[in-house]
Motif scaffolding. Structure first.
Motif, short mmCIF file in Angstrom:
data_model
loop_
_atom_site.label_atom_id
_atom_site.label_comp_id
_atom_site.label_asym_id
_atom_site.label_seq_id
_atom_site.Cartn_x
_atom_site.Cartn_y
_atom_site.Cartn_z
N GLU A 134 0.84 -1.20 0.00
CA GLU A 134 0.00 0.00 0.00
C GLU A 134 0.87 1.24 0.00
O GLU A 134 2.04 1.20 0.37
N MET A 135 0.25 2.33 -0.44
CA MET A 135 0.90 3.64 -0.44
C MET A 135 0.15 4.53 0.54
O MET A 135 -1.09 4.61 0.47
N VAL A 136 0.91 5.18 1.44
CA VAL A 136 0.27 6.08 2.41
C VAL A 136 0.89 7.47 2.32
O VAL A 136 2.03 7.65 1.89
N LEU A 137 0.09 8.44 2.74
CA LEU A 137 0.54 9.83 2.84
C LEU A 137 1.18 10.02 4.21
O LEU A 137 0.63 9.58 5.24
N LEU A 138 2.32 10.68 4.23
CA LEU A 138 2.96 10.99 5.52
C LEU A 138 2.67 12.44 5.88
O LEU A 138 2.53 13.28 5.00
N PRO A 139 2.56 12.77 7.16
CA PRO A 139 2.78 11.87 8.29
C PRO A 139 1.51 11.17 8.77
O PRO A 139 1.58 10.39 9.72
N THR A 140 0.36 11.40 8.15
CA THR A 140 -0.89 10.86 8.73
C THR A 140 -1.07 9.37 8.48
O THR A 140 -1.86 8.72 9.16
N ARG A 141 -0.38 8.84 7.46
CA ARG A 141 -0.50 7.43 7.05
C ARG A 141 -1.88 7.12 6.47
O ARG A 141 -2.34 5.97 6.46
N ALA A 142 -2.54 8.13 5.95
CA ALA A 142 -3.80 7.89 5.22
C ALA A 142 -3.49 7.06 3.98
O ALA A 142 -2.53 7.36 3.25
N VAL A 143 -4.31 6.04 3.73
CA VAL A 143 -4.06 5.14 2.59
C VAL A 143 -4.50 5.82 1.30
O VAL A 143 -5.63 6.31 1.19
N LEU A 144 -3.59 5.84 0.32
CA LEU A 144 -3.88 6.45 -0.98
C LEU A 144 -4.12 5.39 -2.06
O LEU A 144 -4.88 5.62 -3.00
N ALA A 145 -3.42 4.25 -1.93
CA ALA A 145 -3.56 3.20 -2.95
C ALA A 145 -3.13 1.87 -2.35
O ALA A 145 -2.33 1.82 -1.41
N ARG A 146 -3.70 0.80 -2.90
CA ARG A 146 -3.33 -0.56 -2.50
C ARG A 146 -3.01 -1.35 -3.76
O ARG A 146 -3.56 -1.06 -4.84
N ALA A 147 -2.18 -2.37 -3.60
CA ALA A 147 -1.83 -3.20 -4.75
C ALA A 147 -1.61 -4.63 -4.31
O ALA A 147 -1.22 -4.90 -3.17
N SER A 148 -1.89 -5.54 -5.24
CA SER A 148 -1.55 -6.94 -5.01
C SER A 148 -1.15 -7.52 -6.36
O SER A 148 -1.61 -7.06 -7.41
N GLY A 149 -0.30 -8.51 -6.30
CA GLY A 149 0.12 -9.09 -7.57
C GLY A 149 0.89 -10.37 -7.39
O GLY A 149 1.13 -10.84 -6.28
N ILE A 150 1.26 -10.93 -8.54
CA ILE A 150 2.02 -12.18 -8.58
C ILE A 150 3.31 -11.91 -9.34
O ILE A 150 3.28 -11.41 -10.48
N TRP A 151 4.42 -12.25 -8.69
CA TRP A 151 5.73 -12.15 -9.33
C TRP A 151 6.24 -13.56 -9.54
O TRP A 151 6.10 -14.42 -8.65
N VAL A 152 6.80 -13.80 -10.70
CA VAL A 152 7.28 -15.14 -11.06
C VAL A 152 8.80 -15.12 -11.14
O VAL A 152 9.38 -14.26 -11.82
#
Ligand SMILES: CCCCCCCCCCCCCCCC(=O)SCCNC(=O)CCNC(=O)[C@H](O)C(C)(C)COP(=O)(O)OP(=O)(O)OC[C@H]1O[C@@H](n2cnc3c(N)ncnc32)[C@H](O)[C@@H]1OP(=O)(O)O
Length: 172
Positions: A134-152
């Motif tokens: 996930e990506m958060v804004l500092l310093p509040t740590r509000a979530v801006l984006a999430r990601a999931s994936g598969i690496w081979v």
């Protein structure tokens, strides 16, 4: 392995020592084009693997990645999440490539503000690494984006095989 001359001298290209790519003073592993300038074009400034197994990245969205007014182009958000999550196997000295990536854009990402991306391995199955982050804004740590994936995971012949495949395409 091939080399070329960059601004900082000979640059080892992909196809060389994948497990030990050149890193910035902040520990950021540099991809092909960024090696010549010595910094990450996406704005990743620091990278570390913590004892809890989570990789953490300090970054700022560069002004030249602006999409809407003062906010990041969504392609930047996806690219930097691909990059950071994909660094996690590399931090374990494993070469991998992204097979799948899903991004949730939770909030617009402000340009020029301190951000943090964290990445963790959810599980490993065969050659597949399932990674979330996930990506958060500092310093509040509000979530801006999430990601999931598969690496081979790949062996050192991955890019050479690709070059052969491309040459075959060119002969058609
Ligand atoms: C990039 C490295 C630079 C190195 C230098 C250092 C640089 C320093 C920093 C770099 C950091 C970069 C971080 C960003 C990482 C990128 O952005 S990588 C670039 C984007 N991704 C790509 O280019 C990948 C393109 N796709 C491919 O090459 C091939 O489709 C793949 C993914 C290798 C799979 O090839 P394949 O022939 O299908 O492989 P195959 O052996 O049949 O299958 C292998 C496994 O993958 C699984 N699989 C295949 N496709 C999928 C799929 N779509 N979904 C789920 N599983 C799949 C199979 O089930 C199989 O699983 P196992 O049974 O082995 O567990």
């Amino acid at each position: 392995m091939s080399t070329t001359s960059g601004a900082t001298g000979p640059v080892v290209r992909a196809g060389g020592d994948f497990q030990e790519p050149p890193r910035t003073p902040g520990g950021v592993a540099l991809c092909g084009a960024c090696r010549e300038r010595g910094t990450c074009r996406l704005g990743v400034e620091r990278e570390r693997l913590d004892e809890d197994g989570v990789a953490r990245f300090a970054l700022t969205c560069p002004r030249d990645q602006e999409g809407g007014p003062d906010v990041a182009h969504g392609g930047w958000t996806a690219a930097v999440l691909d990059d950071c999550l994909g660094h996690l196997p590399l931090l374990h000295r494993v070469l991998s490539v992204t097979a799948e990536l899903t991004v949730s854009f939770v909030k617009p990402v402000p340009v020029g503000r301190p951000l943090e991306v964290s990445a963790r391995v959810e599980r490993r199955e065969g050659s597949r690494w399932y990674i979330t982050g996930e990506m958060v804004l500092l310093p509040t740590r509000a979530v801006l984006a999430r990601a999931s994936g598969i690496w081979v995971t790949r062996d050192q012949g991955h890019f050479a095989r690709h070059a052969d495949w491309l040459a075959e395409q060119d002969e058609r």
